[in-house]
Motif scaffolding. Structure first.
Motif, PDB file in Angstrom:
ATOM      1  N   THR A   1      60.238  40.783  57.438  1.00 41.72           N
ATOM      2  CA  THR A   1      60.540  39.504  58.073  1.00 41.72           C
ATOM      3  C   THR A   1      59.226  38.756  58.206  1.00 41.72           C
ATOM      4  OG1 THR A   1      62.369  40.444  59.323  1.00 41.72           O
ATOM      5  CG2 THR A   1      61.479  38.370  60.122  1.00 41.72           C
ATOM      6  N   ARG A   2      59.184  37.532  57.761  1.00 38.39           N
ATOM      7  CA  ARG A   2      58.001  36.686  57.910  1.00 38.39           C
ATOM      8  C   ARG A   2      58.450  35.396  58.597  1.00 38.39           C
ATOM      9  NH1 ARG A   2      55.903  40.650  57.765  1.00 38.39           N
ATOM     10  NH2 ARG A   2      54.203  41.462  56.506  1.00 38.39           N
ATOM     11  N   GLU A   3      58.309  35.391  59.929  1.00 39.64           N
ATOM     12  CA  GLU A   3      58.821  34.330  60.792  1.00 39.64           C
ATOM     13  C   GLU A   3      60.329  34.187  60.567  1.00 39.64           C
ATOM     14  OE1 GLU A   3      54.814  31.795  60.455  1.00 39.64           O
ATOM     15  OE2 GLU A   3      56.067  31.372  62.198  1.00 39.64           O
ATOM     16  N   ARG A   4      60.835  33.032  60.177  1.00 37.71           N
ATOM     17  CA  ARG A   4      62.284  32.924  60.008  1.00 37.71           C
ATOM     18  C   ARG A   4      62.792  33.492  58.675  1.00 37.71           C
ATOM     19  NH1 ARG A   4      61.614  28.689  63.571  1.00 37.71           N
ATOM     20  NH2 ARG A   4      63.368  28.171  64.927  1.00 37.71           N
TER      21      ARG A   4
ATOM     22  N   GLU B   1      59.540  46.890  57.016  1.00 39.17           N
ATOM     23  CA  GLU B   1      60.527  47.115  58.071  1.00 39.17           C
ATOM     24  C   GLU B   1      61.493  48.221  57.678  1.00 39.17           C
ATOM     25  OE1 GLU B   1      60.402  42.665  59.581  1.00 39.17           O
ATOM     26  OE2 GLU B   1      62.425  43.394  59.127  1.00 39.17           O
TER      27      GLU B   1
ATOM     28  N   ARG C   1      50.541  35.922  49.142  1.00 36.26           N
ATOM     29  CA  ARG C   1      50.272  35.116  50.338  1.00 36.26           C
ATOM     30  C   ARG C   1      51.112  35.577  51.516  1.00 36.26           C
ATOM     31  NH1 ARG C   1      47.977  29.629  48.606  1.00 36.26           N
ATOM     32  NH2 ARG C   1      48.442  28.948  50.715  1.00 36.26           N
ATOM     33  N   LEU C   2      52.341  35.987  51.262  1.00 36.42           N
ATOM     34  CA  LEU C   2      53.214  36.411  52.353  1.00 36.42           C
ATOM     35  C   LEU C   2      52.835  37.785  52.898  1.00 36.42           C
ATOM     36  CD1 LEU C   2      56.549  35.091  50.888  1.00 36.42           C
ATOM     37  CD2 LEU C   2      55.670  34.496  53.161  1.00 36.42           C
ATOM     38  N   MET C   3      52.304  38.643  52.034  1.00 36.59           N
ATOM     39  CA  MET C   3      51.929  39.984  52.476  1.00 36.59           C
ATOM     40  C   MET C   3      50.554  39.985  53.133  1.00 36.59           C
ATOM     41  SD  MET C   3      54.433  42.061  51.749  1.00 36.59           S
ATOM     42  CE  MET C   3      55.500  40.699  52.253  1.00 36.59           C
TER      43      MET C   3
ATOM     44  N   VAL D   1      69.323  32.695  58.573  1.00 36.76           N
ATOM     45  CA  VAL D   1      70.057  32.630  59.832  1.00 36.76           C
ATOM     46  C   VAL D   1      69.826  31.264  60.466  1.00 36.76           C
ATOM     47  CG1 VAL D   1      70.085  33.524  62.200  1.00 36.76           C
ATOM     48  CG2 VAL D   1      69.980  35.112  60.263  1.00 36.76           C
ATOM     49  N   SER D   2      68.591  30.826  60.404  1.00 32.30           N
ATOM     50  CA  SER D   2      68.258  29.516  60.951  1.00 32.30           C
ATOM     51  C   SER D   2      67.123  28.947  60.115  1.00 32.30           C
ATOM     52  CB  SER D   2      67.827  29.624  62.410  1.00 32.30           C
ATOM     53  OG  SER D   2      66.534  30.177  62.491  1.00 32.30           O
TER      54      SER D   2
ATOM     55  N   LEU E   1      58.561  30.879  55.549  1.00 30.74           N
ATOM     56  CA  LEU E   1      58.300  30.916  56.995  1.00 30.74           C
ATOM     57  C   LEU E   1      59.281  30.012  57.745  1.00 30.74           C
ATOM     58  CD1 LEU E   1      54.395  30.845  56.914  1.00 30.74           C
ATOM     59  CD2 LEU E   1      55.917  32.831  56.878  1.00 30.74           C
TER      60      LEU E   1
ATOM     61  N   GLN F   1      55.576  29.748  50.140  1.00 33.91           N
ATOM     62  CA  GLN F   1      55.264  30.523  51.351  1.00 33.91           C
ATOM     63  C   GLN F   1      55.738  29.803  52.607  1.00 33.91           C
ATOM     64  OE1 GLN F   1      51.095  30.686  52.326  1.00 33.91           O
ATOM     65  NE2 GLN F   1      51.335  32.467  53.665  1.00 33.91           N
TER      66      GLN F   1
ATOM     67  N   CYS G   1      57.406  25.035  60.868  1.00 36.42           N
ATOM     68  CA  CYS G   1      56.846  26.302  61.338  1.00 36.42           C
ATOM     69  C   CYS G   1      55.334  26.230  61.471  1.00 36.42           C
ATOM     70  CB  CYS G   1      57.234  27.443  60.412  1.00 36.42           C
ATOM     71  SG  CYS G   1      56.307  27.472  58.869  1.00 36.42           S
ATOM     72  N   MET G   2      54.687  25.333  60.742  1.00 33.97           N
ATOM     73  CA  MET G   2      53.219  25.299  60.758  1.00 33.97           C
ATOM     74  C   MET G   2      52.648  24.585  61.982  1.00 33.97           C
ATOM     75  SD  MET G   2      52.805  27.071  58.062  1.00 33.97           S
ATOM     76  CE  MET G   2      51.042  27.060  57.728  1.00 33.97           C
ATOM     77  N   ASP G   3      53.491  23.870  62.708  1.00 31.18           N
ATOM     78  CA  ASP G   3      52.985  23.090  63.848  1.00 31.18           C
ATOM     79  C   ASP G   3      52.528  23.984  65.004  1.00 31.18           C
ATOM     80  OD1 ASP G   3      53.792  20.999  62.344  1.00 31.18           O
ATOM     81  OD2 ASP G   3      55.377  20.309  63.689  1.00 31.18           O
TER      82      ASP G   3
END
Lengths: 241, 241, 241, 241
Positions: free
Chosen positions: D185-188, D164, D110-112, D223-224, D91, D87, D229-231
């Motif tokens: 899309t889940r963050e990145r 989406e 967890r992602l949904m 893409v990137s 992200l 997960q 991401c958790m910070d």
């Protein structure tokens, strides 16, 4: 009657060295329960980290229409099993309102599926909260914007899924913006995140904030409720046509 | 090669009493065409209100991958038939980028289906543009935020459908916020709205703005293209099973 | 009271050679007005293509909470100015329900911004309408699915923006699927598209269909209303901070 | 090069009494790795439940662009810590494709943030998979629909957040419909769920299914990428303006 359960970790307010103890001697949950309790269509209960199992049982949640959650330093003290119960009951239809630092609470993170991260500063910024969706039920009775003379500053990027409605965006005089009011549907449950409400400011005594939380309670109350959202029924072998 | 058509009403820049004539003597379209034209994967053409039929024909659009649109005082001078051609070709797959005051252009309003209204002030506010979706292709190469020393102020509420991604939010030192970068899918076509770019500021000479428009061109280029999105084919009476 | 205006082009039902004249001698609008009119919280009016200006004035729409629209062969007979009035009033807050072939009606197409195209067959398929969002207000009182013994077949792809909720999906025994119930928010207005209802079948006499339309009326009634969604107010030069 | 990691619980295929052992003697992961491995822009690795820690380490995920996940009976055997790693890396930017019964896998759930529930039948239904978004990268090269002569039947409601894009909807000749291809899309990170692929049918040998998975790999590549991401960084007390 809408049955509301206000959950608060209730840590800062018991610490005499923290401003929160002066602003909310009755606890943030007490403050919220008080103004909601004045409404004729609402009955309120509260629960805190000190209660057995955080005051959360499956049966209590079944008898809750909308849960309001405030947490900050004690997120990790909430057992995973409690967070799972809250998540499951939202999917079953219970409404949920997550306030301020509850962005990193276990139930909210489980419902979003993302990091729920953001940036923050503590510098007594003034926040102006703008209404982006003036037709939304949660924005009724609020003008084009309202101001909070002091708030903790939250900044983008906010690590959440794209919201159904971006009801509010906050402007901070220190230079940040933040998506301050976001709505989600998670199966039968409605979810609202609202950013204002740091424990060292009297935010929950602001009449606009109170109106928004009241609107959100009425918006989030269940349309329908189920007991078994987690089931995956096997319908047997027969064609249905 | 990505074939870009930059459309500009080209009115302010020809008015010697307007600052735009000094900042963009070649027209806003000329400025955008110049920086995009330096890229090896892009070929650029331009068109303006002065061209016959606004320089827009069905065939020209069929040979355009991404259209960029800037308009302001001349929205009503664009014939409905031209706006319909642009809308239809977006649905067929052409990408479209609408800049600043193009929020009230006919093609954008037709694609959104809403008022596209907002509030505005002209008071030389500084705008800080925040990245809300750091992983989005359009935000690559931009830091956490960038600043434009002067811009027209746009304010919420912005009357558009909820976006797929809220890539940027603008903070103005006069006190407003605005959803400054929004993405949409409209059938086969990708649409990006970007708020900065008032004609009296050198916004399109800003390297961050140029990077964003370049990113958006590459993001919006068609995945697939059709000729007949408007058709509703009758498939006859036969069951397909 | 919820004030409903049922609009119908009312062409097929007046043609003695068309089955619709037997099924709906009072017109589809008459049938819908009758079952809605039995509800204590609803008052209904009707309007048709034969009425002056389609029976649509700005003032009448201002006094309508939810408009229901049925059209098919006469879409082009509805003046653009009428379609614009309906669109604008939805943006101002009026709810709108578009039935069946109204997918190509001018007001719906204007609100969606897309082609609203689909494929179709006339072969007396049985349609089974599945509930995808059992917690949605519009699906209350409907089981897991219901069946219509005969319907016109609509097939994907349906050229509309991604919906907020996909409440229903239709299964046709001829082999197609179709997103049969879709919700949208367009500024202050709520929009529901519902696919069943070809004029040669008694679909609007089906109790599940009637329940869905009734639910949709209650769901779509305005939360708030404005007069001026189209305005872009200039807030002057003064900073608000 | 796109670095793909195909994860499979690999239980059914090792059971001689299960048809899967005949259809996929190399495992479902082996089958998928084989057809993806023929592409010049893709390198593939595989991992299974038998590997130490499921073959998942933080470092391995950091070197994975897109993970493909198949699981069924062994969901509970995947440690929570492994699901959390997957997960978090999504992200951070890693793409993820969840196949068939992975709808109840820990990383997908967890992602949904929802139940991911559905109904099911095992009755050798024919499935026709319809393209709802013909312009989407994942649908390229697929006609209006394709058929799988036998599949397990999945039915609505599917307990996931609104997608989406609803790229595919499945039609089953036993009477069900199912949203068969959904993007998030889940963050990145980009996430694709694809319903076909029960272990007792040669679904992953179907050329349309292979094309869809290949398209999805290319669509989901990052893409990137970030490490953190958790910070929630504290930006100090200084105003940034």
């Amino acid at each position: 009657m809408i049955r509301v359960l206000v959950w608060n970790e209730f840590m800062h307010e018991k610490d005499p060295s923290c401003k929160a103890s002066e602003i909310y001697p009755e606890g943030i949950h007490g403050c919220i329960a008080e103004f909601l309790g004045k409404e004729e269509d609402i009955v309120v209960e509260t629960a805190t980290l000190d209660d057995e199992n955080c005051g959360i049982t499956r049966e209590r949640l079944k008898n809750t229409d909308v849960i309001i959650w405030w947490g900050h330093c004690g997120h990790h003290k909430v057992p995973d099993s409690v967070a799972a119960l809250v998540q499951e009951e939202v999917l079953n239809g219970m409404g949920a309102i997550f306030l301020h630092s509850a962005h990193k609470s276990k139930p909210f993170m489980r419902l979003m599926g993302t990091s729920c991260s953001l940036t923050w500063r503590e510098s007594d910024d003034m926040e102006r909260v703008w209404v982006c969706a003036p037709g939304h039920p949660i924005a009724q009775g609020i003008g084009r914007y309202f101001e909070l003379p002091g708030e903790e500053t939250y900044g983008e990027p906010f690590g959440v899924p794209q919201a159904e409605e971006n009801v509010f965006i906050g402007w901070f005089d220190g230079g940040e913006v933040f998506r301050a009011g976001l709505t989600y549907t998670r199966e039968r449950g409605k979810v609202f995140y609202f950013q204002p409400g740091h424990e060292t400011y009297p935010t929950y005594k602001n009449e606009n904030v109170q109106r928004i939380i009241l609107n959100a309670v009425r918006w989030a109350k269940p349309v329908s409720r189920t007991d078994n959202c987690m089931d995956c029924p096997n319908l047997g072998k027969a064609h249905i046509i």
